[in-house]
Design a protein around this motif. Structure first.
Motif, PDB file in Angstrom:
ATOM      1  N   THR A 174       0.856  -1.190   0.000  1.00 35.69           N
ATOM      2  CA  THR A 174       0.000   0.000   0.000  1.00 35.69           C
ATOM      3  C   THR A 174       0.885   1.231   0.000  1.00 35.69           C
ATOM      4  O   THR A 174       2.014   1.187   0.492  1.00 35.69           O
ATOM      5  N   ASN A 175       0.363   2.334  -0.525  1.00 33.43           N
ATOM      6  CA  ASN A 175       1.079   3.612  -0.401  1.00 33.43           C
ATOM      7  C   ASN A 175       0.441   4.514   0.638  1.00 33.43           C
ATOM      8  O   ASN A 175       0.842   5.673   0.771  1.00 33.43           O
ATOM      9  N   ASP A 176      -0.543   4.001   1.353  1.00 35.99           N
ATOM     10  CA  ASP A 176      -1.194   4.776   2.416  1.00 35.99           C
ATOM     11  C   ASP A 176      -0.417   4.513   3.703  1.00 35.99           C
ATOM     12  O   ASP A 176      -0.501   3.427   4.288  1.00 35.99           O
ATOM     13  N   LEU A 177       0.333   5.509   4.130  1.00 40.60           N
ATOM     14  CA  LEU A 177       1.247   5.338   5.264  1.00 40.60           C
ATOM     15  C   LEU A 177       0.508   4.944   6.537  1.00 40.60           C
ATOM     16  O   LEU A 177       0.931   4.040   7.272  1.00 40.60           O
ATOM     17  N   LYS A 178      -0.607   5.631   6.776  1.00 39.74           N
ATOM     18  CA  LYS A 178      -1.346   5.325   8.016  1.00 39.74           C
ATOM     19  C   LYS A 178      -1.860   3.887   7.982  1.00 39.74           C
ATOM     20  O   LYS A 178      -1.802   3.170   8.977  1.00 39.74           O
ATOM     21  N   ARG A 179      -2.380   3.495   6.831  1.00 36.60           N
ATOM     22  CA  ARG A 179      -2.889   2.114   6.735  1.00 36.60           C
ATOM     23  C   ARG A 179      -1.750   1.107   6.932  1.00 36.60           C
ATOM     24  O   ARG A 179      -1.925   0.084   7.600  1.00 36.60           O
ATOM     25  N   ALA A 180      -0.599   1.408   6.351  1.00 35.88           N
ATOM     26  CA  ALA A 180       0.537   0.481   6.501  1.00 35.88           C
ATOM     27  C   ALA A 180       0.852   0.263   7.979  1.00 35.88           C
ATOM     28  O   ALA A 180       1.038  -0.875   8.427  1.00 35.88           O
ATOM     29  N   HIS A 181       0.891   1.352   8.745  1.00 33.44           N
ATOM     30  CA  HIS A 181       1.183   1.212  10.182  1.00 33.44           C
ATOM     31  C   HIS A 181       0.097   0.431  10.898  1.00 33.44           C
ATOM     32  O   HIS A 181       0.383  -0.447  11.718  1.00 33.44           O
ATOM     33  N   ARG A 182      -1.169   0.784  10.590  1.00 33.24           N
ATOM     34  CA  ARG A 182      -2.283   0.116  11.292  1.00 33.24           C
ATOM     35  C   ARG A 182      -2.297  -1.382  10.996  1.00 33.24           C
ATOM     36  O   ARG A 182      -2.435  -2.208  11.895  1.00 33.24           O
ATOM     37  N   VAL A 183      -2.126  -1.711   9.719  1.00 34.44           N
ATOM     38  CA  VAL A 183      -2.186  -3.126   9.331  1.00 34.44           C
ATOM     39  C   VAL A 183      -0.990  -3.881   9.916  1.00 34.44           C
ATOM     40  O   VAL A 183      -1.129  -4.990  10.448  1.00 34.44           O
ATOM     41  N   ALA A 184       0.191  -3.280   9.843  1.00 35.79           N
ATOM     42  CA  ALA A 184       1.395  -3.944  10.386  1.00 35.79           C
ATOM     43  C   ALA A 184       1.189  -4.268  11.863  1.00 35.79           C
ATOM     44  O   ALA A 184       1.541  -5.355  12.335  1.00 35.79           O
ATOM     45  N   GLU A 185       0.601  -3.321  12.585  1.00 37.65           N
ATOM     46  CA  GLU A 185       0.408  -3.543  14.022  1.00 37.65           C
ATOM     47  C   GLU A 185      -0.615  -4.655  14.284  1.00 37.65           C
ATOM     48  O   GLU A 185      -0.471  -5.418  15.236  1.00 37.65           O
ATOM     49  N   ALA A 186      -1.628  -4.725  13.431  1.00 35.49           N
ATOM     50  CA  ALA A 186      -2.729  -5.666  13.697  1.00 35.49           C
ATOM     51  C   ALA A 186      -2.466  -7.089  13.184  1.00 35.49           C
ATOM     52  O   ALA A 186      -3.221  -8.005  13.490  1.00 35.49           O
ATOM     53  N   LEU A 187      -1.420  -7.260  12.401  1.00 38.36           N
ATOM     54  CA  LEU A 187      -1.136  -8.606  11.884  1.00 38.36           C
ATOM     55  C   LEU A 187      -0.546  -9.485  12.988  1.00 38.36           C
ATOM     56  O   LEU A 187       0.332  -9.044  13.739  1.00 38.36           O
ATOM     57  N   HIS A 188      -1.012 -10.717  13.072  1.00 36.64           N
ATOM     58  CA  HIS A 188      -0.499 -11.645  14.093  1.00 36.64           C
ATOM     59  C   HIS A 188       0.707 -12.386  13.517  1.00 36.64           C
ATOM     60  O   HIS A 188       0.629 -13.586  13.205  1.00 36.64           O
ATOM     61  N   THR A 189       1.799 -11.691  13.329  1.00 36.96           N
ATOM     62  CA  THR A 189       3.011 -12.313  12.787  1.00 36.96           C
ATOM     63  C   THR A 189       4.234 -11.716  13.488  1.00 36.96           C
ATOM     64  O   THR A 189       4.146 -10.639  14.082  1.00 36.96           O
ATOM     65  N   GLY A 190       5.353 -12.414  13.371  1.00 37.72           N
ATOM     66  CA  GLY A 190       6.595 -11.890  13.957  1.00 37.72           C
ATOM     67  C   GLY A 190       7.313 -10.920  13.035  1.00 37.72           C
ATOM     68  O   GLY A 190       8.189 -10.167  13.476  1.00 37.72           O
ATOM     69  N   ILE A 191       6.982 -10.952  11.747  1.00 41.50           N
ATOM     70  CA  ILE A 191       7.692 -10.131  10.758  1.00 41.50           C
ATOM     71  C   ILE A 191       6.655  -9.558   9.779  1.00 41.50           C
ATOM     72  O   ILE A 191       5.779 -10.300   9.315  1.00 41.50           O
ATOM     73  N   VAL A 192       6.772  -8.275   9.478  1.00 40.64           N
ATOM     74  CA  VAL A 192       5.909  -7.666   8.453  1.00 40.64           C
ATOM     75  C   VAL A 192       6.803  -6.910   7.472  1.00 40.64           C
ATOM     76  O   VAL A 192       7.655  -6.112   7.882  1.00 40.64           O
ATOM     77  N   TRP A 193       6.630  -7.178   6.197  1.00 38.84           N
ATOM     78  CA  TRP A 193       7.301  -6.385   5.174  1.00 38.84           C
ATOM     79  C   TRP A 193       6.279  -5.454   4.531  1.00 38.84           C
ATOM     80  O   TRP A 193       5.181  -5.920   4.159  1.00 38.84           O
TER      81      TRP A 193
END
Ligand code: NDP
Length: 480
Positions: A418-437
């Motif tokens: 995504t190019n939506d910075l806020k969404r990138a942060h929100r989604v990264a935080e909400a993913l149940h994983t040890g690593i997010v790219w």
């Protein structure tokens, strides 16, 4: 028939039982050498060597450990091409991949942790008016390192290097399916005069040699990478002995693709993240979730690119997709494609064993496969296939994307486009994983924590996390 040997106490040796295992070349399906079928008695021999070497290795200055480890890195570099060819032959991966990724990364692992040995520091806590606490971090003793077949030397060295840097001595077992570069590493250890007994490499079957490492009463910690079921068994066996455990296990990683992403970059990288190393990287994305508005376009473009990928002889410089690692593994992958069909999945491309001509006709090749029309609850989307098979699915909202992404028992890695910075942060935080790219895949900085949540593992590797795992902290409290 060629044979490789164990490397114990600085010397090569046959297994005590004199039993051997066939080693297959995935490209041809033919046996090309034999490896030791080591047992508990061989592990104990390796343990005794490691135990004898511990005092002198752990008391070396970190700068001396640095030099020994740099010698190993340089020894591999000098034989780079031989290592790359061996990795490709043993594993089935394209030699170009072994040359570009596997062997350079193994060298970096030794270099990185050679430096880490000299940089590792411990904590101190000043208690106002009363005194000071400081933490001593001492190596554990003899530790066990067990690694899988998908990135053989890369993952083997990723465990061994921090264990050695922290001052431990090691009994290590590579996968019996891909032992060759670990054997070449033994030759490097001998040639550079690495101190005897500090790193002992023992070959053999997981339930035999691997389990004997986990069960050995003198071995203080196990660093393991492999399947989730094997990880469970190691917890059952070694956990009851109060060993420290670091477990890097399976994954079922989602790619979340939003309509506002850089489309061409996303498409190119998604092909890589799906099929690099024939899909046999624990970090490959196997569930591709695409926003509704670009789903049909993505499907057409992705399938068009994947259909053009050619499976070929891993030994050729031009090959991008080689063989999968073994016949049982190929059969497992093909059985999952049948499961997907029985679950209502539609195979958009691939879906079959690829048969190559001539001496490659018995090799283990699978066409890159894309499947759609499956819900996230089905077995195809819940269980790790670990091959060149991905599913594609759509989502309408970020909430739906997250719900689908998180809907498996695994939690290793995810990619977000995504190019939506806020969404990138929100989604990264909400993913149940040890690593997010975000807007990339497999970009690695060796200082960062590496590992998964849920059934993908316990603990973290990478950076000082691994150095902490391989040391025991002791708090010393001094009253003023
Ligand atoms: P396995 O779990 O089958 O084997 C991993 C290692 O453990 C091998 O050396 C194996 O030996 C050994 N082993 C097997 N059984 C035992 C046992 N009872 N006790 C001790 N050791 C044992 O995994 P694979 O080799 O099939 O590797 C693929 C798996 O690894 C996938 O699930 C993948 O996701 C995972 N993986 C995870 C990564 C991560 O960082 N989270 C990275 C890479 C892979 P042998 O092969 O000789 O039987």
């Amino acid at each position: 028939m060629d044979r490789i040997q164990n490397f114990i106490n600085g010397a090569f040796s046959d297994p005590i039982s004199n039993q051997w295992i066939d080693n297959y070349q995935p490209a041809t399906g033919k046996v090309y050498c034999e490896i030791p079928a080591s047992k508990a008695e061989d592990i104990d021999r390796a343990y005794q060597a490691a135990e004898s070497a511990f005092e002198s290795w752990s008391n070396l200055k970190s700068s001396e450990r640095f030099h020994h480890m740099m010698n190993v890195a340089n020894g591999i570099r000098e034989r780079m091409e031989e290592f790359a060819q061996a990795e490709s032959k043993d594993n089935g991966k394209p030699v170009s991949l072994a040359r570009a990724v596997d062997i350079p990364r193994a060298i970096s692992n030794f270099e990185f942790y050679a430096s880490a040995a000299t940089q590792f520091a411990s904590e101190s806590h000043y208690t106002e008016g009363l005194g000071i606490n400081y933490t001593l971090r001492r190596p554990l003793g003899v530790v066990g390192c067990i690694s899988p077949w998908n990135l053989p030397l890369y993952l083997f060295s990723w465990k061994i290097a921090p264990a050695l840097a922290a001052g431990n001595t090691v009994v290590a077992k590579p996968s019996e399916i891909t032992p060759m570069t670990a054997f070449l590493l033994s030759e490097v250890l001998r040639d550079v005069g690495f101190p005897k007994g500090v790193l002992n490499i023992v070959h053999g079957l997981g339930p035999d040699a691997g389990e004997s490492i986990c069960m050995h009463p003198g071995i203080k910690a196990i660093s393991f990478t492999g399947g989730t079921n094997t990880g469970k068994r190691i917890i059952e066996k070694a956990g009851t002995q109060f060993k420290k455990l670091s477990l890097e296990l399976g994954g079922k990683n989602p790619n979340l693709i939003f309509a506002d992403c850089d489309y061409d970059e996303m498409l190119k990288t998604t092909v890589q993240s799906s099929f690099a190393n024939q899909g046999q990287i624990c970090l490959c994305g196997s569930r591709i979730l695409v926003e509704d508005s670009i789903y049909e376009k993505f499907k057409a473009d992705f399938v068009s690119k994947v259909s053009k990928m050619e499976v070929g002889n891993p030994a050729l410089d031009t090959t991008k997709m080689g063989a999968v690692v073994s016949k049982p593994h190929m059969e497992k992958i093909l059985s999952y494609i049948e499961i997907a069909k029985s679950e209502g999945g539609e195979v958009l491309c691939g879906g079959r064993r690829a048969v190559l001509p001539g001496e490659l006709s018995e090799g283990y090749y699978v066409e890159p496969t894309v499947i759609e029309n499956l819900d996230q609850e089905c077995r195809t989307n819940q269980e790790e296939i670990f091959g060149p098979v991905v599913t594609i699915d759509r989502f309408a909202t970020p909430a739906e994307a997250l719900q689908k992404a998180n809907a498996t028992p695994y939690g290793l890695a995810a990619s977000v486009w995504t190019n939506d910075l806020k969404r990138a942060h929100r989604v990264a935080e909400a993913l149940h994983t040890g690593i997010v790219w975000v807007n990339c895949w497999l970009q690695r900085d060796l200082r960062t924590p590496f590992g998964g949540v849920k059934n993908s593992g316990v603990g973290r590797e990478g950076g000082f996390e691994a150095m902490q795992f391989f040391t025991e902290p002791k708090n010393v409290c001094i009253k003023y």
